[in-house]
Design a protein around this motif. Sequence first.
Motif, mmCIF file in Angstrom:
data_model
loop_
_atom_site.group_PDB
_atom_site.id
_atom_site.type_symbol
_atom_site.label_atom_id
_atom_site.label_comp_id
_atom_site.label_asym_id
_atom_site.label_seq_id
_atom_site.Cartn_x
_atom_site.Cartn_y
_atom_site.Cartn_z
ATOM 1 N N LYS A 1 6.102 4.798 -7.298
ATOM 2 C CA LYS A 1 6.929 3.608 -7.079
ATOM 3 C C LYS A 1 6.089 2.337 -7.039
ATOM 4 C CE LYS A 1 10.378 3.620 -4.191
ATOM 5 N NZ LYS A 1 11.169 3.790 -2.940
ATOM 6 N N ALA A 2 4.855 2.445 -6.597
ATOM 7 C CA ALA A 2 3.985 1.267 -6.572
ATOM 8 C C ALA A 2 3.685 0.793 -7.984
ATOM 9 C CB ALA A 2 2.693 1.577 -5.826
ATOM 10 N N TYR A 3 3.498 1.729 -8.929
ATOM 11 C CA TYR A 3 3.310 1.334 -10.332
ATOM 12 C C TYR A 3 4.555 0.632 -10.859
ATOM 13 C CZ TYR A 3 -0.847 4.354 -10.616
ATOM 14 O OH TYR A 3 -2.080 4.927 -10.423
ATOM 15 N N HIS A 4 5.722 1.181 -10.505
ATOM 16 C CA HIS A 4 6.973 0.598 -10.997
ATOM 17 C C HIS A 4 7.129 -0.851 -10.509
ATOM 18 C CE1 HIS A 4 11.266 0.567 -12.180
ATOM 19 N NE2 HIS A 4 11.398 -0.200 -11.116
ATOM 20 N N TYR A 5 6.929 -1.055 -9.236
ATOM 21 C CA TYR A 5 7.146 -2.404 -8.702
ATOM 22 C C TYR A 5 6.010 -3.358 -9.065
ATOM 23 C CZ TYR A 5 11.267 -0.714 -6.371
ATOM 24 O OH TYR A 5 12.524 -0.189 -6.125
ATOM 25 N N ARG A 6 4.810 -2.835 -9.290
ATOM 26 C CA ARG A 6 3.750 -3.708 -9.782
ATOM 27 C C ARG A 6 4.057 -4.124 -11.216
ATOM 28 N NH1 ARG A 6 -2.510 -1.884 -9.555
ATOM 29 N NH2 ARG A 6 -1.873 -0.641 -11.370
ATOM 30 N N ALA A 7 4.682 -3.229 -11.979
ATOM 31 C CA ALA A 7 5.131 -3.585 -13.329
ATOM 32 C C ALA A 7 6.145 -4.727 -13.274
ATOM 33 C CB ALA A 7 5.741 -2.364 -14.019
ATOM 34 N N LEU A 8 7.004 -4.683 -12.256
ATOM 35 C CA LEU A 8 7.996 -5.753 -12.101
ATOM 36 C C LEU A 8 7.315 -7.092 -11.825
ATOM 37 C CD1 LEU A 8 11.048 -6.256 -12.064
ATOM 38 C CD2 LEU A 8 11.030 -5.759 -9.622
ATOM 39 N N VAL A 9 6.262 -7.074 -10.996
ATOM 40 C CA VAL A 9 5.503 -8.299 -10.728
ATOM 41 C C VAL A 9 4.885 -8.825 -12.020
ATOM 42 C CG1 VAL A 9 3.513 -9.285 -9.531
ATOM 43 C CG2 VAL A 9 5.029 -7.695 -8.328
ATOM 44 N N SER B 1 3.166 -4.916 8.866
ATOM 45 C CA SER B 1 1.809 -5.402 9.151
ATOM 46 C C SER B 1 1.259 -4.720 10.400
ATOM 47 C CB SER B 1 1.815 -6.919 9.330
ATOM 48 O OG SER B 1 2.175 -7.569 8.121
ATOM 49 N N ALA B 2 2.128 -4.510 11.394
ATOM 50 C CA ALA B 2 1.703 -3.799 12.610
ATOM 51 C C ALA B 2 1.345 -2.354 12.292
ATOM 52 C CB ALA B 2 2.804 -3.855 13.660
ATOM 53 N N ALA B 3 2.138 -1.706 11.437
ATOM 54 C CA ALA B 3 1.854 -0.324 11.043
ATOM 55 C C ALA B 3 0.514 -0.231 10.319
ATOM 56 C CB ALA B 3 2.972 0.213 10.153
ATOM 57 N N ILE B 4 0.253 -1.186 9.436
ATOM 58 C CA ILE B 4 -1.003 -1.196 8.682
ATOM 59 C C ILE B 4 -2.194 -1.454 9.603
ATOM 60 C CG2 ILE B 4 -2.306 -2.530 6.966
ATOM 61 C CD1 ILE B 4 0.451 -2.813 5.461
ATOM 62 N N ALA B 5 -2.003 -2.311 10.595
ATOM 63 C CA ALA B 5 -3.089 -2.586 11.547
ATOM 64 C C ALA B 5 -3.468 -1.320 12.315
ATOM 65 C CB ALA B 5 -2.664 -3.689 12.517
ATOM 66 N N ILE B 6 -2.476 -0.464 12.603
ATOM 67 C CA ILE B 6 -2.740 0.787 13.317
ATOM 68 C C ILE B 6 -3.358 1.821 12.392
ATOM 69 C CG2 ILE B 6 -1.634 2.715 14.528
ATOM 70 C CD1 ILE B 6 0.493 0.629 15.466
ATOM 71 N N ASN B 7 -2.842 1.899 11.167
ATOM 72 C CA ASN B 7 -3.350 2.873 10.196
ATOM 73 C C ASN B 7 -3.536 2.189 8.836
ATOM 74 O OD1 ASN B 7 -4.003 5.008 8.573
ATOM 75 N ND2 ASN B 7 -2.141 6.186 8.933
ATOM 76 N N PRO B 8 -4.713 1.628 8.593
ATOM 77 C CA PRO B 8 -4.956 0.890 7.338
ATOM 78 C C PRO B 8 -4.934 1.771 6.093
ATOM 79 C CG PRO B 8 -6.599 0.342 9.015
ATOM 80 C CD PRO B 8 -5.859 1.545 9.511
ATOM 81 N N LYS B 9 -4.886 3.087 6.252
ATOM 82 C CA LYS B 9 -4.867 3.996 5.109
ATOM 83 C C LYS B 9 -3.477 4.552 4.815
ATOM 84 C CE LYS B 9 -9.324 3.846 4.333
ATOM 85 N NZ LYS B 9 -9.848 3.233 3.078
ATOM 86 N N TYR B 10 -2.453 3.947 5.405
ATOM 87 C CA TYR B 10 -1.091 4.451 5.224
ATOM 88 C C TYR B 10 -0.454 3.755 4.023
ATOM 89 C CZ TYR B 10 3.546 6.201 6.447
ATOM 90 O OH TYR B 10 4.755 6.834 6.426
ATOM 91 N N ALA B 11 -0.553 4.385 2.852
ATOM 92 C CA ALA B 11 -0.118 3.769 1.596
ATOM 93 C C ALA B 11 1.358 3.362 1.582
ATOM 94 C CB ALA B 11 -0.424 4.710 0.438
ATOM 95 N N PRO B 12 2.297 4.186 2.120
ATOM 96 C CA PRO B 12 3.712 3.783 2.068
ATOM 97 C C PRO B 12 3.989 2.438 2.737
ATOM 98 C CG PRO B 12 3.556 6.109 2.560
ATOM 99 C CD PRO B 12 2.161 5.573 2.629
ATOM 100 N N ALA B 13 3.193 2.087 3.770
ATOM 101 C CA ALA B 13 3.420 0.799 4.443
ATOM 102 C C ALA B 13 3.073 -0.362 3.517
ATOM 103 C CB ALA B 13 2.599 0.721 5.723
ATOM 104 N N TYR B 14 2.009 -0.225 2.741
ATOM 105 C CA TYR B 14 1.666 -1.269 1.760
ATOM 106 C C TYR B 14 2.747 -1.365 0.682
ATOM 107 C CZ TYR B 14 -3.100 -1.389 3.670
ATOM 108 O OH TYR B 14 -4.195 -1.517 4.488
ATOM 109 N N LEU B 15 3.236 -0.208 0.234
ATOM 110 C CA LEU B 15 4.295 -0.200 -0.771
ATOM 111 C C LEU B 15 5.525 -0.934 -0.269
ATOM 112 C CD1 LEU B 15 5.767 0.760 -3.341
ATOM 113 C CD2 LEU B 15 6.226 2.928 -2.150
ATOM 114 N N GLU B 16 5.974 -0.588 0.939
ATOM 115 C CA GLU B 16 7.188 -1.202 1.475
ATOM 116 C C GLU B 16 6.976 -2.695 1.735
ATOM 117 O OE1 GLU B 16 10.139 0.051 1.677
ATOM 118 O OE2 GLU B 16 9.543 2.076 1.066
#
Length: 304
Positions: free
Chosen positions: A261-269, A216-231
Amino acid sequence: MKNGLLSIALFFLSHPARTQTDSIGSAGMAARLYGEKNYKAARDAYGMAIKEQPARARLYFQRGLTSYALKEDATARTDFATAIKKGLNSYEVYYYRALCSFFLKEYRKAIVDFDSALARRKYFAEAYVYRGAAHFYLGNDRACVVDESWAQSINKKNPVSYYYSAMARMQMKDFKRAEMDFTSAIGLKPGCENYYGRALLRQQTGNYQGSCSDLSAAIAINPKYAPAYLERGMVYLSLENDGKARADFDSALTIDPSLCKAYHYRALVSFYLHDEAEACNDLKKARKYGCSLKDDQLSGINCK
C-alpha cells in the motif's frame, strides 16, 4: 502482551501442591529453575519428574507452563491437555490451554477453554479479556464488548481490555465510546498499538490532525513500526501535504519493502507531482507485492 501473563504462571508454580518429593526431587528442582526463569532447564527437570511420577497430572501442567514461557504454544497446549486427561480440573489449566489456542490463532478452541475456566472461576478478569479478544478476531464485535465490559467491571486497570473494546466499538461504528476506550487504554499504557488504534478511529471520523498526532506518538514509541508511517502518510495526503506524505511512505518502505500500500500511495504522490514514470514504477512494485487497489485518480496513467 504475552509476557505480562507470565507473572500469573509464576504464582502457580511457586505455590504448587507440595509433597515430600517436591522438596527434594526433580519437581522441586524444576520449580526452583522456573522461579529463576531458566525455562529450558525447568522443562527438562519436569520431564524427569514426569518419568518418576507419570500419573501426577499437575506435573504436566507445570511443564506446560515452561513451554508457554518459551512461547512454544503448541507444545504447551499438549501438556495442558494431558494434565486435563489425567484429572486436573482447575481453572488455570483451562485458562492456559485457552491462551495457547489464542496465540496459535485458533480462536474457537480458545473460547471453549475460556468458557471452562470461567465456569470454575467466575470473576476472572483476564479470561474475559482474552475471550473477548478471541470474539473480536472472529468478527463477533458485540460479544467482545460484553466480555470486555465484564473484565473492566472486575479490573479497571487492564489496558488490553479497553483496547479490544475500542476496536470492537470502532467496527460497530460506535465512534464516541470507541474513542473513550482508546483514551482509557492510553491512560493506562501509552503504547504504540493504543495510539495507532485511536489514530485509525480519528481518520474515520475526519479528525486528521488528531490522527496525525496519535501516529506521531506511536512512531516516537516504536520508530520501526512501518504501518504507522503508512497511515500518517495517508493522513498527510488528506491534508494535502504531499512532501510529508512522500517522506512517510519512504520511511515505511525502508522498514518494510514489501508494504504494497505504501507503493500505491507513493505512486499517487508522484502522480500529483506530475512524475508519471516514478508513479508507474511504484505501481508495478505494488502489484508485485500483491496490491491491486482501485484508484480513479490513477486510472489515467499509461504504464508500459
